[in-house]
Design a protein around this motif. Structure first.
Motif, mmCIF file in Angstrom:
data_model
loop_
_atom_site.group_PDB
_atom_site.id
_atom_site.type_symbol
_atom_site.label_atom_id
_atom_site.label_comp_id
_atom_site.label_asym_id
_atom_site.label_seq_id
_atom_site.Cartn_x
_atom_site.Cartn_y
_atom_site.Cartn_z
ATOM 1 N N ASN A 90 11.501 11.881 6.372
ATOM 2 C CA ASN A 90 10.778 11.229 5.286
ATOM 3 C C ASN A 90 11.685 10.254 4.554
ATOM 4 O O ASN A 90 12.838 10.555 4.271
ATOM 5 N N THR A 91 11.125 9.101 4.271
ATOM 6 C CA THR A 91 11.876 8.126 3.496
ATOM 7 C C THR A 91 11.139 7.923 2.189
ATOM 8 O O THR A 91 9.910 7.852 2.166
ATOM 9 N N SER A 92 11.882 7.821 1.130
ATOM 10 C CA SER A 92 11.220 7.637 -0.164
ATOM 11 C C SER A 92 10.588 6.248 -0.226
ATOM 12 O O SER A 92 11.041 5.325 0.446
ATOM 13 N N PRO A 93 9.510 6.148 -1.037
ATOM 14 C CA PRO A 93 8.881 4.831 -1.179
ATOM 15 C C PRO A 93 9.884 3.765 -1.594
ATOM 16 O O PRO A 93 9.844 2.640 -1.109
ATOM 17 N N ARG A 115 13.892 -1.442 2.348
ATOM 18 C CA ARG A 115 14.114 -1.805 3.748
ATOM 19 C C ARG A 115 13.149 -2.920 4.185
ATOM 20 O O ARG A 115 13.551 -3.876 4.833
ATOM 21 N N THR A 116 11.883 -2.780 3.803
ATOM 22 C CA THR A 116 10.891 -3.800 4.174
ATOM 23 C C THR A 116 11.296 -5.166 3.637
ATOM 24 O O THR A 116 11.290 -6.169 4.364
ATOM 25 N N LEU A 117 11.642 -5.191 2.376
ATOM 26 C CA LEU A 117 11.988 -6.472 1.755
ATOM 27 C C LEU A 117 13.255 -7.062 2.369
ATOM 28 O O LEU A 117 13.348 -8.274 2.581
ATOM 29 N N THR A 118 14.194 -6.206 2.672
ATOM 30 C CA THR A 118 15.440 -6.691 3.270
ATOM 31 C C THR A 118 15.154 -7.346 4.618
ATOM 32 O O THR A 118 15.641 -8.446 4.909
ATOM 33 N N VAL A 119 14.345 -6.663 5.422
ATOM 34 C CA VAL A 119 14.018 -7.199 6.754
ATOM 35 C C VAL A 119 13.274 -8.525 6.626
ATOM 36 O O VAL A 119 13.594 -9.515 7.293
ATOM 37 N N LEU A 120 12.264 -8.564 5.749
ATOM 38 C CA LEU A 120 11.465 -9.781 5.630
ATOM 39 C C LEU A 120 12.277 -10.932 5.042
ATOM 40 O O LEU A 120 12.111 -12.089 5.442
ATOM 41 N N SER A 121 13.146 -10.613 4.141
ATOM 42 C CA SER A 121 14.015 -11.648 3.581
ATOM 43 C C SER A 121 14.889 -12.253 4.677
ATOM 44 O O SER A 121 15.052 -13.480 4.759
ATOM 45 N N ARG A 122 15.387 -11.381 5.538
ATOM 46 C CA ARG A 122 16.205 -11.878 6.664
ATOM 47 C C ARG A 122 15.358 -12.714 7.623
ATOM 48 O O ARG A 122 15.824 -13.721 8.169
ATOM 49 N N GLU A 135 0.822 -1.227 0.000
ATOM 50 C CA GLU A 135 0.000 0.000 0.000
ATOM 51 C C GLU A 135 0.845 1.262 0.000
ATOM 52 O O GLU A 135 0.452 2.272 -0.569
ATOM 53 N N THR A 136 1.977 1.213 0.678
ATOM 54 C CA THR A 136 2.691 2.469 0.950
ATOM 55 C C THR A 136 4.064 2.581 0.309
ATOM 56 O O THR A 136 4.606 3.677 0.223
ATOM 57 N N ASP A 137 4.641 1.456 -0.082
ATOM 58 C CA ASP A 137 6.038 1.514 -0.523
ATOM 59 C C ASP A 137 6.197 1.489 -2.036
ATOM 60 O O ASP A 137 7.223 1.088 -2.550
ATOM 61 N N LEU A 138 5.122 1.838 -2.748
ATOM 62 C CA LEU A 138 5.215 1.726 -4.190
ATOM 63 C C LEU A 138 6.124 2.803 -4.763
ATOM 64 O O LEU A 138 5.939 3.995 -4.476
ATOM 65 N N PRO A 139 7.074 2.386 -5.562
ATOM 66 C CA PRO A 139 7.947 3.376 -6.201
ATOM 67 C C PRO A 139 7.258 3.986 -7.425
ATOM 68 O O PRO A 139 7.677 3.791 -8.559
ATOM 69 N N GLY A 140 6.136 4.676 -7.182
ATOM 70 C CA GLY A 140 5.364 5.235 -8.298
ATOM 71 C C GLY A 140 4.099 4.414 -8.453
ATOM 72 O O GLY A 140 4.077 3.430 -9.181
ATOM 73 N N THR A 141 3.054 4.843 -7.719
ATOM 74 C CA THR A 141 1.880 3.999 -7.530
ATOM 75 C C THR A 141 1.324 3.407 -8.817
ATOM 76 O O THR A 141 1.053 2.215 -8.897
ATOM 77 N N TRP A 142 1.123 4.242 -9.805
ATOM 78 C CA TRP A 142 0.447 3.754 -11.009
ATOM 79 C C TRP A 142 1.408 3.484 -12.155
ATOM 80 O O TRP A 142 0.985 3.197 -13.266
#
Lengths: 201, 71
Positions: free
Chosen positions: B2-5, B11-18, A69-76
């Motif tokens: 602020n962190t970019s998407p 970061r999320t994927l790295t953590v979950l992969s670990r 939901e939130t981490d999309l690198p460019g939603t669409w």
């Protein structure tokens, strides 16, 4: 001097010894027999670990859904949509594996109950055998003469029944565990398919 | 801050992969098969191995580089 059921020394009055002493003498033999049935304490400890793992997977699924939901690198954007699709597929897979980890725990807990019951019956047989052995080891009284040492063959014979019954208990346990085996086989197939889906993406 | 998407998903994927790699290690340690009769032990071993294999496959699939390279 150590005692052995099959070599009763005529000078030793085994019948004078308490049942607990007898049982203690045979404890090294019962451990391996009980190990054949299984170790419920270990099963319970592992079940706890797998439950934690299942809960962690459920949390991971939540994190993946949030990420979609939130981490999309460019939603669409095409990349964003592709990312969302992959993350949602991974979240589904993680959720299914969390359930399967709990199914594995359920199989282990069912096995632990059957194993615990079988161990109890083995211990009962063991205590019965020790008592019978003790009775058979008593000196034989004869009219107008000193008591005679027990017949070693008679002493050995009292173990035949308990040994056969312990074997029957272990065979019956195998039968009781059959549903767990079936469940595990199904789980294994499901988990292999799940891994295949992940690597095919 | 602020962190970019892009950074967040990395970061999320790295953590979950670990996490999944750690789960595979746990599955290889907390083996039910050590404490049951032989036939059932074999069934547990297969299930545990399949679970660990999924964890490792998942860990690889979730690595940011794998995700980003996916078609």
């Amino acid at each position: 001097m150590p005692h052995h059921a099959f070599a009763v020394h005529p000078d030793e009055h085994l019948a004078d010894r308490g049942l607990a002493d007898f049982a203690g003498d045979f404890a090294p033999l019962t451990g391996p027999i009980l190990d054949l049935a299984g170790d419920p304490a270990w099963l319970s400890a592992c079940a706890g670990t797998w439950r934690v793992m299942a809960a962690a997977l459920a949390d991971d699924r939540g994190a993946l859904l949030a990420s979609a939901e939130t981490d999309l690198p460019g939603t669409w954007s095409p990349e964003g949509l592709a990312y969302r699709r992959r993350v949602l597929a991974a979240a589904e897979s993680v959720g299914r594996m969390s359930s399967r980890a709990l199914d594995l725990v359920a199989a282990a807990e069912a096995a632990a109950i059957a194993v615990e019951r079988a161990r109890g019956r083995v211990i009962e047989e063991f205590l019965g055998a020790v008592a019978a052995l003790r009775r058979a080891s008593e000196p034989v009284t004869v009219p107008e003469g000193p008591p005679q040492p027990p017949d070693p063959e008679r002493v050995a014979a009292v173990l035949a029944g308990p040994i056969a019954r312990v074997r029957a208990i272990l065979r019956a346990l195998d039968g009781e565990l059959e549903p767990a085996r079936t469940l595990l086989a199904t789980l294994t197939v499901g988990m292999r398919e799940e891994a295949g889906r992940l690597t095919r993406r | 801050m602020n962190t970019s998407p892009g950074a967040r998903h990395h970061r999320t994927l790295t953590v979950l992969s670990r996490h999944l790699t750690a789960h595979a290690d746990v599955a290889a340690t907390a083996r039910f098969g050590r404490a049951v009769p032989a036939q059932l032990a074999a069934s547990f071993a297969e299930a545990e191995t399949a679970f660990a294999a999924w964890c490792r496959a998942g860990a690889e699939a979730l690595r940011p580089s794998t995700m980003d390279d996916a078609p």
